[in-house]
Write a protein that holds these residues in place. Sequence first.
Motif, PDB file in Angstrom:
ATOM      1  N   ALA A  44      15.805 -27.361  49.132  1.00 16.42           N
ATOM      2  CA  ALA A  44      14.972 -28.065  48.155  1.00 16.42           C
ATOM      3  C   ALA A  44      14.210 -26.998  47.381  1.00 16.42           C
ATOM      4  CB  ALA A  44      13.995 -28.997  48.868  1.00 16.42           C
ATOM      5  N   ALA A  45      14.020 -27.197  46.086  1.00 21.15           N
ATOM      6  CA  ALA A  45      13.338 -26.161  45.297  1.00 21.15           C
ATOM      7  C   ALA A  45      12.626 -26.771  44.106  1.00 21.15           C
ATOM      8  CB  ALA A  45      14.349 -25.130  44.819  1.00 21.15           C
ATOM      9  N   ARG A  46      11.528 -26.155  43.726  1.00 18.76           N
ATOM     10  CA  ARG A  46      10.788 -26.616  42.548  1.00 18.76           C
ATOM     11  C   ARG A  46       9.873 -25.505  42.043  1.00 18.76           C
ATOM     12  NH1 ARG A  46      12.946 -29.996  41.264  1.00 18.76           N
ATOM     13  NH2 ARG A  46      12.370 -31.921  42.284  1.00 18.76           N
ATOM     14  N   THR A 105       7.219 -32.751  41.160  1.00 19.00           N
ATOM     15  CA  THR A 105       7.238 -33.307  42.524  1.00 19.00           C
ATOM     16  C   THR A 105       8.260 -32.562  43.380  1.00 19.00           C
ATOM     17  OG1 THR A 105       6.584 -35.467  41.693  1.00 19.00           O
ATOM     18  CG2 THR A 105       7.643 -35.423  43.864  1.00 19.00           C
ATOM     19  N   PHE A 106       7.838 -32.202  44.573  1.00 19.12           N
ATOM     20  CA  PHE A 106       8.716 -31.453  45.489  1.00 19.12           C
ATOM     21  C   PHE A 106       9.095 -32.318  46.694  1.00 19.12           C
ATOM     22  CE2 PHE A 106       9.204 -28.257  48.981  1.00 19.12           C
ATOM     23  CZ  PHE A 106      10.302 -27.584  48.479  1.00 19.12           C
ATOM     24  N   ILE A 166      -0.545 -31.495  39.722  1.00 14.05           N
ATOM     25  CA  ILE A 166       0.883 -31.792  39.917  1.00 14.05           C
ATOM     26  C   ILE A 166       1.046 -32.771  41.085  1.00 14.05           C
ATOM     27  CG2 ILE A 166       3.063 -30.764  40.749  1.00 14.05           C
ATOM     28  CD1 ILE A 166       2.331 -28.268  39.145  1.00 14.05           C
ATOM     29  N   LEU A 172       2.652 -33.375  43.815  1.00 14.56           N
ATOM     30  CA  LEU A 172       3.576 -32.626  44.679  1.00 14.56           C
ATOM     31  C   LEU A 172       4.396 -33.537  45.595  1.00 14.56           C
ATOM     32  CD1 LEU A 172       4.240 -29.645  45.369  1.00 14.56           C
ATOM     33  CD2 LEU A 172       2.557 -29.790  47.194  1.00 14.56           C
ATOM     34  N   LEU A 195       6.444 -24.314  40.781  1.00 13.66           N
ATOM     35  CA  LEU A 195       5.057 -24.768  40.886  1.00 13.66           C
ATOM     36  C   LEU A 195       4.227 -23.749  40.116  1.00 13.66           C
ATOM     37  CD1 LEU A 195       3.203 -26.880  42.233  1.00 13.66           C
ATOM     38  CD2 LEU A 195       3.060 -25.383  44.204  1.00 13.66           C
TER      39      LEU A 195
END
Lengths: 92, 360
Positions: free
Chosen positions: A12-14, B63-64, B17, B19, A16
Motif C-alpha cells: 500500500a502506498a500514498r 487517504t491511506f 488529510i 488519512l 503524504l
Amino acid sequence: MNVYPARSNQIAARMLGDEMMIMSPRDATLFSLNEAGALIWQSADGHTPVSEIVQRVCQEFDVEPDEARADVESFLSELAGHRILNFTEEAQ
Amino acid sequence: MSALLQSMNSRAASLNIPLGVQLDVTYRCNERCVHCYLDHDDHGEMTLEEIRGVLDQLAAAGTFFLTLSGGEVLMRRDFFDILEHARKHLFCVRIKTNACMIGEKQADRLRDLGVESIQVSIYSHRPEVHDAITKLPGSLKRSIEAIRRLKARGVKVIIANVLMAQNFGDYPGVRLLARELGVESTIDPTITPKMDGDRSILGLGIGIGELKAVMHDETLVGDIAEFCAPPPPVDSDVLDELPCSASHTYCYISPYGDVFPCVQFPLPTGNVRQQAFLDIWRYSPAMNDVRSIRPRELPVCSTCSHVGGCTRCPGLAYMAGDMRGPSVQDCEKSYARTGIPSANMMLRAAVRHDLVQIHL
C-alpha cells in the motif's frame, strides 16, 4: 544489460505531503521515503530501467551520474530486501 | 503505535488529510446480531460506479488506510470489483466481516489482492452462545472455517469480540480460540446506540462490575498497577490536545454516500452524491465544528481528573445529546479502571442527591 525494478503489487502506498508512505502487508512494516526516495519508488514501474531512473535523479537533484547510480542501486536493493520491490530482466 | 505511524498521523492532521476512512459498502447482512446498530434494509446503496468514484476521490485526497465494512461486505455481489479498484489505488485495505461467506475462492482473491487485515466478529467459542447473538445457526462454524482458510493463505486475521452480558464469561474462551487459530484478538465492551437514536440495545452491555473485572484482567491489560493507576495531574497541554481522530484524520462514509466524522458519530456533514468529498471534508460547517473541539472547552470534562487519560468518544456524547458533553460509557471505563469517579458521575450523583432531598 538493463534491469527493471518493479514495485510489489501487495504493498500500500500514498504520498503524504512530500513523503511517500509505504506499507508492506506481509508484516505491516511502514516505510517513509523522502522526495528523492519517492521519485525512485514511483519510477520503479517495471518498464523503466535503472539507467533511466539514474538519469531522472541526476536531472532532478543535480548529482553526478556515478554518485547517483551508486545511491539508486543501493536504495533499490534495500527496498528489494524488504520484499516491497523486485527486479526483472525484461520490461513488464 | 509505532513512532512512524504516530508521525504520519500528526503530519496528516497538520495537512488536513483524511488519512483513514471507513466506507460501509452495504448495511445488508446475513446475520442479525442482537446488538447491531444498523437498519439492514437497502435504502439505495451507491452503485459500483459511484463507489469507484468515491475511491478515486479518496486516493486523490491522500487517504491511506481504507476500511471496507458493512453490514456484511460480501452481501454485495460486486464486492471484489470494489476491492480490486481500491487496491489499484494502493490503499492499505482492512476488511470487517463475519466471514461466513468466505469460501476457498474468496479466500484466494483476498490473498491475491493484498488486503492488510481481515477483522472477523466472534462472540463466543461456543456455538450456542455465538449463534444466539448472530441469530444465524451454524455461523460460528462457518466463521471459524473461513478464518482457517485465510490463515492458511497467510492473510492476517483479527478476531473482534464485543462484550455483552450474554457472552461476557466467554471472552477467555474466545482468546484461547484465537490462539489456537494463530490469529490476534481484541475485545470491545462498547455497545453503540442505533443510528436512528434508539438506545434500547445499550441494555445488552456489561455492567460496571464486569467492566472492572475486564480492566483488572492482567492477561488483557498487562501491568494492572500501571494500567489502572490514578490519572496524573492535569496540565494545560492536555486541555489543548486533539481529542480523537474523528474529523481530523478520519471519517466515515455510509453505503448511501453520507459522510460522518466517524462510524460512531452520526452527525451529517454532507453526501458524496451531491458534493465532492474534499469539499465536505474541508468546508462542511459540521465537520469543522467537530474539528474545533478541544478538551479545554468541554464544560464538564475539562474539570475532570480523567481528562488526560480518558477515551472520551465525542460520537457517543453526540448520541447522548451533546457532542461537547461527557460520554457516559467512557466515564464508566475511567471509573472501572481507576476506581475514581469522573466529574460527570459526581455531578449526576449530586443531582440525584438533591432530587432525593427535594422529594423528602
